[in-house]
Scaffold this motif. Structure first.
Motif, PDB file in Angstrom:
ATOM      1  N   ALA A  63       0.683  -1.315   0.132  1.00  0.00           N
ATOM      2  CA  ALA A  63       0.028   0.058   0.010  1.00  0.00           C
ATOM      3  C   ALA A  63       0.829   1.387  -0.032  1.00  0.00           C
ATOM      4  N   LEU A  64       2.168   0.898   0.414  1.00  0.00           N
ATOM      5  CA  LEU A  64       3.003   2.323   0.142  1.00  0.00           C
ATOM      6  C   LEU A  64       2.942   2.974  -1.213  1.00  0.00           C
ATOM      7  N   LYS A  65       2.766   2.165  -2.219  1.00  0.00           N
ATOM      8  CA  LYS A  65       2.627   2.747  -3.564  1.00  0.00           C
ATOM      9  C   LYS A  65       1.618   3.933  -3.396  1.00  0.00           C
ATOM     10  N   CYS A  66       0.594   3.707  -2.766  1.00  0.00           N
ATOM     11  CA  CYS A  66      -0.431   4.855  -2.816  1.00  0.00           C
ATOM     12  C   CYS A  66      -0.179   6.149  -2.478  1.00  0.00           C
ATOM     13  N   ASN A  67       1.199   6.285  -1.467  1.00  0.00           N
ATOM     14  CA  ASN A  67       1.952   7.375  -1.025  1.00  0.00           C
ATOM     15  C   ASN A  67       2.446   8.253  -2.415  1.00  0.00           C
ATOM     16  N   SER A  68       2.572   7.511  -3.401  1.00  0.00           N
ATOM     17  CA  SER A  68       3.193   8.344  -4.723  1.00  0.00           C
ATOM     18  C   SER A  68       1.912   8.468  -5.816  1.00  0.00           C
ATOM     19  N   ARG A  69       0.844   8.226  -5.227  1.00  0.00           N
ATOM     20  CA  ARG A  69      -0.526   8.365  -5.863  1.00  0.00           C
ATOM     21  C   ARG A  69      -1.326   9.520  -5.526  1.00  0.00           C
ATOM     22  N   GLY A  70      -0.740  10.284  -4.475  1.00  0.00           N
ATOM     23  CA  GLY A  70      -1.431  11.365  -3.854  1.00  0.00           C
ATOM     24  C   GLY A  70      -2.017  11.237  -2.719  1.00  0.00           C
ATOM     25  N   ILE A  71      -1.974  10.127  -1.915  1.00  0.00           N
ATOM     26  CA  ILE A  71      -2.553   9.570  -0.416  1.00  0.00           C
ATOM     27  C   ILE A  71      -1.264   9.886   0.342  1.00  0.00           C
ATOM     28  N   ASP A  72      -1.427  11.378   1.091  1.00  0.00           N
ATOM     29  CA  ASP A  72      -0.089  11.482   1.830  1.00  0.00           C
ATOM     30  C   ASP A  72      -0.077  10.533   3.195  1.00  0.00           C
ATOM     31  N   ALA A  73      -0.994  10.149   3.758  1.00  0.00           N
ATOM     32  CA  ALA A  73      -0.847   8.990   4.794  1.00  0.00           C
ATOM     33  C   ALA A  73      -2.141   8.260   4.982  1.00  0.00           C
TER      34      ALA A  73
END
Length: 384
Positions: free
Chosen positions: A330-340
């Motif tokens: 899910a860490l990939k989500c941080n590079s897609r706009g989800i800050d935390a």
């Protein structure tokens, strides 16, 4: 403080609005003065009807149609009377969940009920359709749906071919003399996030046939029959293109819509974002909160929470996500706009317990409250 909350449903547990309201409850414990806008969210699959009916001020219609194995099923769809729009999930009439796993056989399952739903909506005045086509139990190329709308799919004797993929084996001629007249006035937006063509190694039979009960011989036969169907359709309809991405969606239903109706295939999340006008709410907010049942690498590939996050980043808004469980990738989500992002579970429990709606709502509100306490703490320190 303005906050926009747009949560996808937690499948089997919380609807989009239930999850969003729980987040709102947690926020208001810390920021009672906040203006929290809870908006519905879906990606074209399960929950799309509910989300769009809620977001567009519509109502739910319930009718009895022909189910995937030919038996009657009750199906609901959304109708937005103010603009004559129907919102349909094909899985409600021809979905895999309507067929016990041991009985799945795409040789016999039909999309006829999908056509019956469309016909009902047309007769009630709808001319715009938003249709999610995920989760099908069928591989009939959409001919069942088209038969219900008046198209003739005829065998050598001039009779309608039988339901299911086996009907394609008997197909000799396609007619349109009895098509529902109003169909020419209708426009279809098809929520489709797969790119499979109709036939071949990446076609619907080869890729999705096994999960619908097809064995290797059936897959080979169905692929050949679909190819013949596409050739026959191409003789009458110049737009028939079985190689177009998405034509293999829902066992060839994508091909049926593109060839026989005025349809476009669009990303499910983009349809929902546009129709619910989420951008207008995000633009005026100081914080955006989203999430879904399981946050993982698949989320980062364009599922609903990332669609929300990308829209938020258009206006440089911070984005927080909550999930029932969170995978390592899910860490990939941080590079897609989800800050935390944050999991909502607070103790070790069974999956069944974790998914109980009341328990999940309680956990969601508690997680949102603690994150907002941290947010308020940051604000307090900045003021000092």
């Amino acid at each position: 403080m303005k906050i926009t909350v747009a949560m996808d449903s937690f499948k089997g547990s919380l609807s989009s609005m239930m999850a969003g309201q729980a987040v709102s409850d947690g926020i208001l414990r810390v920021y009672p003065e906040a203006e929290v806008q809870v908006r519905p969210l879906a990606d074209g699959g399960e929950g799309t009807v509910e989300a769009l009916v809620c977001g567009m001020g519509g109502k739910e219609e319930r009718i009895t149609v022909t189910g995937p194995v030919g038996e009657p099923v009750e199906c609901s769809y959304g109708m937005i009377e103010k603009n004559g729009t129907a919102v349909i999930e094909m899985s409600g009439a021809a979905g895999s969940t309507l067929v016990p796993e041991k009985d799945r056989n795409p040789m016999y399952t039909t999309t006829y009920g999908v056509g019956e739903v469309i016909r009902d909506a047309v007769q009630k005045g709808c001319r715009k359709f938003i249709i999610g086509i995920g989760g099908s139990a069928t591989n009939d190329g959409g001919i069942g749906m088209l038969q219900a709308l008046g198209y003739g799919f005829l065998d050598a004797e001039g009779e309608q071919v039988p339901f299911g993929a086996r009907g394609l084996a008997e197909l000799e001629r396609i007619t349109d003399t009895s098509v529902l007249p109003e169909l020419s006035e209708c426009k279809f937006e098809i929520a489709c996030d797969v790119t499979n063509p109709l036939c071949g190694d990446r076609g619907c039979s080869a890729v999705y046939g096994p999960q619908k009960g097809a064995d290797p011989l059936m897959i080979k036969d169905m692929d050949r029959w679909l190819e013949g169907y596409a050739e026959l359709a191409g003789e009458k309809f110049c737009g028939a293109d079985p190689k177009q991405p998405g034509t293999g969606a829902a066992g060839g239903l994508g091909f049926a819509f593109l060839t026989f109706t005025n349809a476009v295939l669009k990303s499910g999340i983009q349809i929902v974002l546009e129709e619910t006008r989420l951008e207008e709410y995000i633009r005026e907010s100081g914080l955006v909160i989203t999430g879904e049942g399981r946050l993982d690498g698949q989320t980062a590939m364009g599922k609903a929470p990332v669609g929300v996050a990308e829209l938020a980043k258009k206006y440089n808004k911070p984005v927080i996500a909550f999930a029932g469980c969170i995978a390592e990738d899910a860490l990939k989500c941080n590079s897609r706009g989800i800050d935390a992002f944050f999991p909502i579970l607070r103790e070790t429990v069974t999956i069944g317990k974790a998914m109980e709606p009341e328990y999940a709502q309680k956990n969601m509100a508690a997680a949102a409250e603690q994150v907002m306490r941290l947010w308020r703490c940051r604000e307090d320190y900045e003021r000092k």
